[in-house]
Every structure is written in C-alpha cells, then in structure tokens.
Scaffold this motif. Structure first.
Motif, PDB file in Angstrom:
ATOM      1  N   GLU A 111       7.878 -61.697  45.799  1.00  0.00           N
ATOM      2  CA  GLU A 111       7.832 -63.092  45.385  1.00  0.00           C
ATOM      3  C   GLU A 111       6.624 -63.379  44.490  1.00  0.00           C
ATOM      4  O   GLU A 111       6.580 -64.401  43.841  1.00  0.00           O
ATOM      5  CB  GLU A 111       7.793 -64.000  46.607  1.00  0.00           C
ATOM      6  N   THR A 112       5.661 -62.523  44.472  1.00  0.00           N
ATOM      7  CA  THR A 112       4.428 -62.625  43.686  1.00  0.00           C
ATOM      8  C   THR A 112       3.638 -63.903  43.946  1.00  0.00           C
ATOM      9  O   THR A 112       2.927 -64.396  43.084  1.00  0.00           O
ATOM     10  CB  THR A 112       4.699 -62.486  42.160  1.00  0.00           C
ATOM     11  N   ASN A 113       3.780 -64.466  45.123  1.00  0.00           N
ATOM     12  CA  ASN A 113       2.986 -65.610  45.505  1.00  0.00           C
ATOM     13  C   ASN A 113       1.754 -65.082  46.256  1.00  0.00           C
ATOM     14  O   ASN A 113       1.805 -64.831  47.456  1.00  0.00           O
ATOM     15  CB  ASN A 113       3.795 -66.561  46.386  1.00  0.00           C
ATOM     16  N   LYS A 114       0.664 -64.909  45.541  1.00  0.00           N
ATOM     17  CA  LYS A 114      -0.515 -64.256  46.099  1.00  0.00           C
ATOM     18  C   LYS A 114      -1.162 -65.071  47.208  1.00  0.00           C
ATOM     19  O   LYS A 114      -1.656 -64.510  48.176  1.00  0.00           O
ATOM     20  CB  LYS A 114      -1.522 -63.959  44.998  1.00  0.00           C
ATOM     21  N   ARG A 115      -1.163 -66.395  47.079  1.00  0.00           N
ATOM     22  CA  ARG A 115      -1.770 -67.226  48.126  1.00  0.00           C
ATOM     23  C   ARG A 115      -1.030 -67.062  49.451  1.00  0.00           C
ATOM     24  O   ARG A 115      -1.649 -66.974  50.506  1.00  0.00           O
ATOM     25  CB  ARG A 115      -1.765 -68.697  47.718  1.00  0.00           C
ATOM     26  N   GLU A 116       0.281 -67.051  49.385  1.00  0.00           N
ATOM     27  CA  GLU A 116       1.079 -66.884  50.597  1.00  0.00           C
ATOM     28  C   GLU A 116       0.855 -65.501  51.208  1.00  0.00           C
ATOM     29  O   GLU A 116       0.745 -65.370  52.429  1.00  0.00           O
ATOM     30  CB  GLU A 116       2.552 -67.084  50.270  1.00  0.00           C
ATOM     31  N   LEU A 117       0.744 -64.494  50.386  1.00  0.00           N
ATOM     32  CA  LEU A 117       0.492 -63.137  50.866  1.00  0.00           C
ATOM     33  C   LEU A 117      -0.880 -63.036  51.523  1.00  0.00           C
ATOM     34  O   LEU A 117      -1.021 -62.426  52.587  1.00  0.00           O
ATOM     35  CB  LEU A 117       0.607 -62.129  49.720  1.00  0.00           C
ATOM     36  N   ILE A 118      -1.883 -63.661  50.926  1.00  0.00           N
ATOM     37  CA  ILE A 118      -3.227 -63.646  51.495  1.00  0.00           C
ATOM     38  C   ILE A 118      -3.253 -64.379  52.831  1.00  0.00           C
ATOM     39  O   ILE A 118      -3.817 -63.888  53.816  1.00  0.00           O
ATOM     40  CB  ILE A 118      -4.247 -64.247  50.508  1.00  0.00           C
ATOM     41  N   LEU A 119      -2.637 -65.553  52.891  1.00  0.00           N
ATOM     42  CA  LEU A 119      -2.592 -66.318  54.135  1.00  0.00           C
ATOM     43  C   LEU A 119      -1.844 -65.544  55.214  1.00  0.00           C
ATOM     44  O   LEU A 119      -2.300 -65.465  56.360  1.00  0.00           O
ATOM     45  CB  LEU A 119      -1.936 -67.673  53.893  1.00  0.00           C
ATOM     46  N   TYR A 120      -0.717 -64.960  54.849  1.00  0.00           N
ATOM     47  CA  TYR A 120       0.053 -64.163  55.807  1.00  0.00           C
ATOM     48  C   TYR A 120      -0.784 -62.997  56.324  1.00  0.00           C
ATOM     49  O   TYR A 120      -0.803 -62.720  57.523  1.00  0.00           O
ATOM     50  CB  TYR A 120       1.338 -63.651  55.160  1.00  0.00           C
ATOM     51  N   SER A 121      -1.504 -62.332  55.434  1.00  0.00           N
ATOM     52  CA  SER A 121      -2.326 -61.186  55.829  1.00  0.00           C
ATOM     53  C   SER A 121      -3.442 -61.597  56.781  1.00  0.00           C
ATOM     54  O   SER A 121      -3.712 -60.892  57.756  1.00  0.00           O
ATOM     55  CB  SER A 121      -2.917 -60.517  54.594  1.00  0.00           C
ATOM     56  N   LEU A 122      -4.066 -62.729  56.508  1.00  0.00           N
ATOM     57  CA  LEU A 122      -5.136 -63.212  57.391  1.00  0.00           C
ATOM     58  C   LEU A 122      -4.601 -63.560  58.782  1.00  0.00           C
ATOM     59  O   LEU A 122      -5.181 -63.168  59.802  1.00  0.00           O
ATOM     60  CB  LEU A 122      -5.836 -64.419  56.785  1.00  0.00           C
ATOM     61  N   LEU A 123      -3.497 -64.289  58.818  1.00  0.00           N
ATOM     62  CA  LEU A 123      -2.914 -64.651  60.110  1.00  0.00           C
ATOM     63  C   LEU A 123      -2.384 -63.426  60.849  1.00  0.00           C
ATOM     64  O   LEU A 123      -2.539 -63.305  62.072  1.00  0.00           O
ATOM     65  CB  LEU A 123      -1.792 -65.670  59.908  1.00  0.00           C
ATOM     66  N   PHE A 124      -1.781 -62.517  60.114  1.00  0.00           N
ATOM     67  CA  PHE A 124      -1.248 -61.296  60.709  1.00  0.00           C
ATOM     68  C   PHE A 124      -2.374 -60.447  61.303  1.00  0.00           C
ATOM     69  O   PHE A 124      -2.271 -59.949  62.424  1.00  0.00           O
ATOM     70  CB  PHE A 124      -0.481 -60.513  59.631  1.00  0.00           C
ATOM     71  N   SER A 125      -3.465 -60.306  60.564  1.00  0.00           N
ATOM     72  CA  SER A 125      -4.601 -59.511  61.040  1.00  0.00           C
ATOM     73  C   SER A 125      -5.253 -60.143  62.260  1.00  0.00           C
ATOM     74  O   SER A 125      -5.605 -59.439  63.218  1.00  0.00           O
ATOM     75  CB  SER A 125      -5.645 -59.366  59.933  1.00  0.00           C
ATOM     76  N   SER A 126      -5.411 -61.461  62.236  1.00  0.00           N
ATOM     77  CA  SER A 126      -6.034 -62.112  63.388  1.00  0.00           C
ATOM     78  C   SER A 126      -5.138 -62.032  64.619  1.00  0.00           C
ATOM     79  O   SER A 126      -5.620 -61.822  65.732  1.00  0.00           O
ATOM     80  CB  SER A 126      -6.399 -63.558  63.072  1.00  0.00           C
ATOM     81  N   SER A 127      -3.826 -62.171  64.445  1.00  0.00           N
ATOM     82  CA  SER A 127      -2.939 -62.050  65.605  1.00  0.00           C
ATOM     83  C   SER A 127      -2.914 -60.622  66.138  1.00  0.00           C
ATOM     84  O   SER A 127      -2.827 -60.410  67.350  1.00  0.00           O
ATOM     85  CB  SER A 127      -1.528 -62.524  65.257  1.00  0.00           C
ATOM     86  N   LEU A 128      -3.031 -59.635  65.251  1.00  0.00           N
ATOM     87  CA  LEU A 128      -3.118 -58.240  65.690  1.00  0.00           C
ATOM     88  C   LEU A 128      -4.387 -58.020  66.520  1.00  0.00           C
ATOM     89  O   LEU A 128      -4.344 -57.408  67.587  1.00  0.00           O
ATOM     90  CB  LEU A 128      -3.102 -57.288  64.497  1.00  0.00           C
ATOM     91  N   ALA A 129      -5.493 -58.556  66.030  1.00  0.00           N
ATOM     92  CA  ALA A 129      -6.759 -58.402  66.760  1.00  0.00           C
ATOM     93  C   ALA A 129      -6.680 -59.058  68.144  1.00  0.00           C
ATOM     94  O   ALA A 129      -7.086 -58.458  69.147  1.00  0.00           O
ATOM     95  CB  ALA A 129      -7.903 -58.998  65.954  1.00  0.00           C
TER      96      ALA A 129
END
Length: 68
Positions: free
Chosen positions: A24-42
């Motif tokens: 989708e090339t929506n970088k903001r959404e990818l960054i937000l998803y990555s941050l939330l994904f990483s924090s939930s993993l932790a």
C-alpha cells in the motif's frame, strides 16, 4: 516454551500482515503498525515470563483526569 510459541505466532502474523502494508506504500501506517506490533510482542513475552506488569488502564485514567 511459552516464549517460543509467542514468538512463532508473532512471526506468522508479521509474515501475513507486513507485506500487504508494504504494497500500500503508506509509510505512516506501516510505522504505526510496527510500533504497536513490537510493543505488543514485548508485553506478550514479559507476560510469558510471568513478570508482573503495571495496568495500562490506570495510566490512561490518570492522563484523562489530568486533561479533564
């Protein structure tokens, strides 16, 4: 054992979700998803290690009280 299952589950989810976000090339959404994904993993790994965590509802409640 719990940690390994948690990590495997998160890897599977990442393999399914991240390629679609990258197309989708929506970088903001990818960054937000990555941050939330990483924090939930932790948090999941910490819970798997049976480490007692603070209740995020209390933090949110205090922030709301400060705003109001």
């Amino acid at each position: 054992m719990n940690r390994i299952l948690i990590i495997i589950a998160y890897i599977i989810i990442a393999l399914l979700e991240i390629p679609a976000l990258m197309k989708e090339t929506n970088k903001r959404e990818l960054i937000l998803y990555s941050l939330l994904f990483s924090s939930s993993l932790a948090f999941s790994i910490l819970l798997g290690l049976e480490i007692k965590l603070i209740d995020p509802a209390k933090i949110i409640e205090n922030i709301v009280k400060l705003i109001i």
